[in-house]
Design an enzyme around this catalytic site. Sequence first.
Site, mmCIF file in Angstrom:
data_model
loop_
_atom_site.group_PDB
_atom_site.id
_atom_site.type_symbol
_atom_site.label_atom_id
_atom_site.label_comp_id
_atom_site.label_asym_id
_atom_site.label_seq_id
_atom_site.Cartn_x
_atom_site.Cartn_y
_atom_site.Cartn_z
ATOM 1 N N ASP A 172 -50.406 -39.285 -11.453
ATOM 2 C CA ASP A 172 -49.281 -38.742 -12.228
ATOM 3 C C ASP A 172 -49.483 -37.274 -12.625
ATOM 4 O O ASP A 172 -49.304 -36.907 -13.788
ATOM 5 C CB ASP A 172 -49.067 -39.559 -13.510
ATOM 6 C CG ASP A 172 -49.128 -41.052 -13.304
ATOM 7 O OD1 ASP A 172 -48.756 -41.514 -12.211
ATOM 8 O OD2 ASP A 172 -49.550 -41.761 -14.239
ATOM 9 N N GLU A 176 -39.148 -44.554 -11.456
ATOM 10 C CA GLU A 176 -39.873 -43.873 -12.534
ATOM 11 C C GLU A 176 -40.174 -42.438 -12.106
ATOM 12 O O GLU A 176 -39.697 -41.966 -11.076
ATOM 13 C CB GLU A 176 -41.179 -44.616 -12.832
ATOM 14 C CG GLU A 176 -42.114 -44.698 -11.630
ATOM 15 C CD GLU A 176 -43.272 -45.661 -11.823
ATOM 16 O OE1 GLU A 176 -43.225 -46.472 -12.772
ATOM 17 O OE2 GLU A 176 -44.219 -45.612 -11.011
#
Length: 326
Positions: A37, A207
């Site tokens: 991420d 997401e």
Amino acid sequence: MTLKTTLCILISAFVLSCSQQEQIKSGNPVFEGWYADPEGIIFDNEYWIYPTYSDIYSRQVFMDAFSSKDLIEWTKHERIIDTAAVQWADSAMWAPAILKKGTDYFLFFAANDIQNNQSVGGIGIGISDKPEGPYRDYLGKPLLDSIVNGAQPIDQYVFQDVDGQYYMIYGGWRHCNIVKLKDDFTGFETFDDGTIFKEITPDQYVEGPIMFIKDNKYYFMWSEGSWGGPDYRVAYAIADNPFGPFARIGVVLQQDPNVATGAGHHSLLKNGEDWYVVYHRRPLGDDGRDHRVVCIDKMEFDDQGLIKPVKITFEGVERNLIEAGN
């Protein structure tokens, strides 16, 4: 050997050395360790990457950062924030988003992986006067601690529009919201229609949203598929404003069976006219849930402004010093 011959040899060696330096590439992954991420940004003529420390949630309780002047050599800054500094967080700190406002650095993060509105956790903010921290808890509580429009409060991205207004775009569980941040980041403003949360979920969204402006158009990018599987990927849409509607155009980042799987949850770096996608992926033959590494590859646009499919590589990107004004 004559002086002329000696000079020619020295000059040739110097030219070869310079040429080799220019051809040096970062390699992928760009630094060691299990990380995911990644949030890429430029601060004070340095590239920075703020990733999730990738581990089981009970051990995912801190964040490191990495800085570089050239995309090649990276310096590790350990434990810029951890759950000891955030009393309401006990596990699963992930997906940082960061910006500088005035003299302060604001590090947005998700914690505790809440599953309902009775749980403690959500999206919080750390603050520091240095990009490498240490960061302390800015609010003493989550900025957002509830599930709205079906969106789990994770994977936040903070976006500044051309008028200076800051928005937070966030959401897991296949739902994405946009909220208008107060100027001091202590909460949210209402929109003109009286609402606080606007859902902007595009088709196949899962997401990892980000947004940027190019040529007066709003580019919205997100991750699809299963974050734990090989089909994790990034798609995008373009609109005339940050609220959409965003019609999915297509996938631009995904696995290559000859290089790596699970390429997704990305961010961008821009230096002059050079665009880079910073993302995580899984090494070939490794199915470990948390075995993810951070990589960088070039991102390009065609003549119509559409994003070309990104080629993921082992080589990474060439050395690139930051231009003035970035």
